[in-house]
Design a protein around this motif. Structure first.
Motif, short mmCIF file in Angstrom:
data_model
loop_
_atom_site.label_atom_id
_atom_site.label_comp_id
_atom_site.label_asym_id
_atom_site.label_seq_id
_atom_site.Cartn_x
_atom_site.Cartn_y
_atom_site.Cartn_z
N LYS A 45 1.99 -8.22 3.83
CA LYS A 45 2.27 -6.90 3.25
C LYS A 45 3.10 -7.04 1.99
O LYS A 45 2.79 -6.47 0.94
N SER A 62 2.01 -6.29 -1.83
CA SER A 62 2.82 -5.35 -2.63
C SER A 62 3.26 -5.99 -3.94
O SER A 62 3.31 -5.34 -4.98
N LEU A 95 -4.74 -0.18 3.06
CA LEU A 95 -3.60 0.37 2.33
C LEU A 95 -3.54 -0.15 0.90
O LEU A 95 -2.83 0.39 0.07
N PHE A 96 -4.25 -1.23 0.62
CA PHE A 96 -4.12 -1.85 -0.70
C PHE A 96 -5.38 -1.84 -1.56
O PHE A 96 -5.27 -1.83 -2.78
N VAL A 97 -6.55 -1.87 -0.96
CA VAL A 97 -7.75 -2.13 -1.77
C VAL A 97 -8.07 -1.04 -2.78
O VAL A 97 -8.77 -1.31 -3.76
N CYS A 98 -7.55 0.16 -2.59
CA CYS A 98 -7.86 1.21 -3.56
C CYS A 98 -6.71 1.48 -4.52
O CYS A 98 -6.72 2.46 -5.25
N LYS A 99 -5.72 0.62 -4.50
CA LYS A 99 -4.60 0.87 -5.41
C LYS A 99 -5.00 0.60 -6.86
O LYS A 99 -5.98 -0.08 -7.13
N GLU A 100 -4.18 1.17 -7.75
CA GLU A 100 -4.43 1.00 -9.17
C GLU A 100 -4.43 -0.48 -9.54
O GLU A 100 -3.56 -1.23 -9.10
N VAL A 140 -6.49 -2.78 -8.64
CA VAL A 140 -7.18 -3.68 -7.71
C VAL A 140 -8.66 -3.66 -8.08
O VAL A 140 -9.32 -2.64 -7.99
N PHE A 171 12.00 -3.48 -13.24
CA PHE A 171 11.19 -3.09 -12.09
C PHE A 171 12.08 -3.28 -10.87
O PHE A 171 12.55 -4.40 -10.64
N SER A 172 12.35 -2.20 -10.14
CA SER A 172 13.27 -2.28 -9.00
C SER A 172 14.56 -2.99 -9.41
O SER A 172 15.08 -3.84 -8.70
N ASP A 173 15.06 -2.66 -10.60
CA ASP A 173 16.32 -3.20 -11.11
C ASP A 173 16.23 -4.66 -11.52
O ASP A 173 17.24 -5.28 -11.81
#
Lengths: 298, 313
Positions: free
Chosen positions: B52, B56, B99-104, B106, B284-286
């Protein structure tokens, strides 16, 4: 259990979305909403649709009219999707289509989306918090949102969002207000800032102003907004300093803070600046005007 | 090394295991976009959470890090064949994939396929083909190191059996023995320039001379092993030096990667034509890619193409 009537919310959001997406986009979304709501739906149905939403409905901004902003506020006090876009709206509709009778199960599904979300998804999820059933189950998630350093994500949870004012415990709320100032975001867009002001926050903000002054850095005039009602002897010294600043916005902030205080020395301080006092009384100075000007000056 | 200022794409590179210096040199050498396939890490993961966080990072931090050097980062998401053999874990990873395959960003399901060609590898290869079909994404197939020719042919047959069109599938790590079968069946044939084990770039020149530039793609697969993130520019340079036309080089080192993975709808030339400005003040995330005392680069990235030797044998 409810913050907003889910049926009414969905109807409203679908109407808003109509202008910002295509007919095919609407049809895709309707189909996915039905799928997620249907008996035998699996988590996968939600996950795929949630991520894929932008490629079917696009990312057009919603363009709300004044009347629609008022409608949103009727559906859920403080709810304001005027900065939302089509994908975000579709994602909200998808999660509102998820069965929610079992609160823990609903929370687990939403948390799964949060835990693997990309930036656009995080914005959608955090901005949707004020519409979700079982709002009390999302307090620690909202607090996690305040910790982010991704600007758009922080805005989604902290600004134009009534969830924090309605549900966050005081320390988390105070942390959020301080962080809004810290990252240079507009305080006037925090919903419920007056309602949730408190003495501890006033003390924290005063300390923060002292730090900035000591470092020779500017202090946002918006910092004094939640401070006014809690002016005490110590903070009074800060306000005196503000009145002596060359920046007019800071003097205006000092006047507004005094006008909101019930402490006699603060009222006397305001009386000593009759011009500013009359501008406050005439409504020529307000926190949102100060916020706008401070934002423009940045 | 001279690539005549061609824009280049490395459609298979594992940047997670590379440094920021590599990004800077890749951009210098003309690489404008890369695709990072989900991969194994050299040792097996034992928990779904490791997958995961890895997925991410492919859609999060790694995209950001590439952007800081003017490179557009895309990825493919999948359960690799080696780790598919841990069935209880594989089941949980399969639950994560939607949860991941349709993310921007990909651009495919990958890299999937066979390693030992076990029945369990076959099961998860097929399950992932079904997922790719459901979301209409290209598939990136890793062909096995051992029994390669049979494994390559089997991979293609299984894709066809699941109703996936050959032009939606990139067959990776080809060699002189597999290329004809792949091209004859209408699949994309990708070649990995990887020292000592896969394909050298002098051999690659000969393949393009023999088979032309249709559906042939060059990549580096650079990872945590002995490998070279500049394999694509070096190969492009060598091809030009050895008389392959500029247009053919452009196809095998740029356009074919864009045409194949562009079928995802997630990768457009305009992504980098309009967005090659960098701002290293961003975080990115500090986290920043810079370290103490370094001056952030802000603005257009310029390249002069001056880099060292270009032959991998």
């Amino acid at each position: 259990m409810y913050q907003a009537d889910i049926y009414a919310t969905k109807t409203f959001l679908k109407e808003l979305l109509e202008r910002s997406t295509t007919t095919q986009g609407q049809e895709w979304l309707t189909k996915k909403m039905e799928l997620i709501d249907a008996e035998g739906a699996t988590p996968k149905d939600l996950y795929l649709a949630f991520s894929a939403a932008p490629r079917f409905v696009g990312r057009e901004p919603l363009h709300l009219s004044q009347h629609e902003i008022e409608m949103a506020n009727l559906i859920r006090p403080g709810f304001n999707p005027s900065r939302w876009n089509a994908a975000q709206t579709a994602r909200t509709l998808l999660i509102l289509s998820q069965p929610y009778q079992d609160g823990e199960a609903f929370r687990d599904t939403i948390e799964t989306l949060f835990n693997t979300a990309d930036m656009g998804e995080l914005v959608a999820l955090y901005a949707a918090l004020p519409l979700l059933p079982h709002p009390e189950l999302f307090r620690s998630r909202a607090a996690e949102g305040f910790r982010t350093n991704m600007g758009d994500v922080f805005e989604a949870v902290a600004l134009d969002n009534p969830y924090p004012a309605d549900y966050m415990h005081e320390d988390a709320w105070n942390n959020m207000v301080l962080k809004t100032l810290f990252v240079g975001k507009p305080v006037f867009r925090i919903y419920g800032i007056e309602k949730r002001s408190n003495a501890k926050l006033a003390r924290i903000l005063s300390d923060y102003a002292h730090e900035r002054w000591a470092a020779g850095r500017p202090v946002s005039p918006e910092l004094w907004r939640p401070v006014g009602p809690f002016i005490d002897e110590a903070i009074l010294e800060d306000i005196k300093k503000l009145f002596s600043q060359p920046n007019e916005l800071e003097q205006e902030a000092a006047a507004l803070a005094c006008a909101e205080s019930s402490c006699t020395p603060a009222r006397e301080l305001l009386n000593a600046h009759p011009q500013l006092k009359s501008r406050v009384e005439n409504g020529e100075i307000s926190w949102s005007l100060i916020g706008d000007k401070a934002l423009a000056a940045n | 090394m001279n690539t005549q200022n061609l824009m280049l794409i490395d459609p298979h590179i594992h940047m997670t295991s590379r440094t920021t210096d590599d990004y800077a040199r890749m951009r210098q050498a003309g690489i404008v976009a890369i695709i990072e396939p989900a991969f194994w890490l050299g040792q097996p993961r034992t928990e779904p959470g490791s997958f995961k966080d890895y997925f991410s990072s492919l859609v999060g931090w790694e995209r950001f890090r590439a952007s800081q050097f003017g490179i557009k980062h895309y990825c493919t998401i999948g359960l690799n064949s080696k780790e598919a053999n841990n069935e209880p874990l594989a089941e949980q990873v399969m639950e994560l994939l939607p949860l991941f395959v349709c993310k921007e960003g990909v651009v495919g399901v990958g890299e999937i396929g066979y390693d030992d060609q076990t029945p369990i590898e076959d099961k998860y290869f097929r399950a992932q083909l079904e997922l790719a079909k459901e979301v209409n994404l290209p598939v990136q197939v890793h062909t096995p190191h051992r029994d390669k020719k049979a494994g390559t042919i089997k991979s293609m047959e299984v894709c066809l059996e699941h109703g996936i069109a050959p032009d939606m599938v990139v067959i990776d790590h080809n060699n002189e023995e597999t290329v004809k079968d792949v091209l004859d069946r209408g699949f994309w044939a990708a070649f990995t320039i990887y020292p000592n084990s896969k394909m050298g770039n002098e051999r690659m020149v000969e393949i393009v001379k023999q088979y032309g530039s249709e559906r042939i793609i060059v990549n580096s697969s650079a990872d945590w092993g002995v490998s070279d993130p500049l394999s694509v520019p070096k190969t492009a340079s060598l091809m030009l030096e050895r008389g392959i036309s500029l247009e053919d080089v452009r196809k095998v080192c740029y356009q074919n990667a864009l045409d194949s993975f562009g079928k995802s709808g997630q990768m457009h030339e305009s992504d980098w034509l309009q967005g090659s400005q960098v701002d290293q003040r961003e975080k990115f995330s500090d986290n920043s890619v810079l370290r103490g005392g370094q001056t952030p680069v802000v603005g257009d990235v310029t390249t002069d193409g001056t880099l060292e030797s270009n032959i991998v044998r």
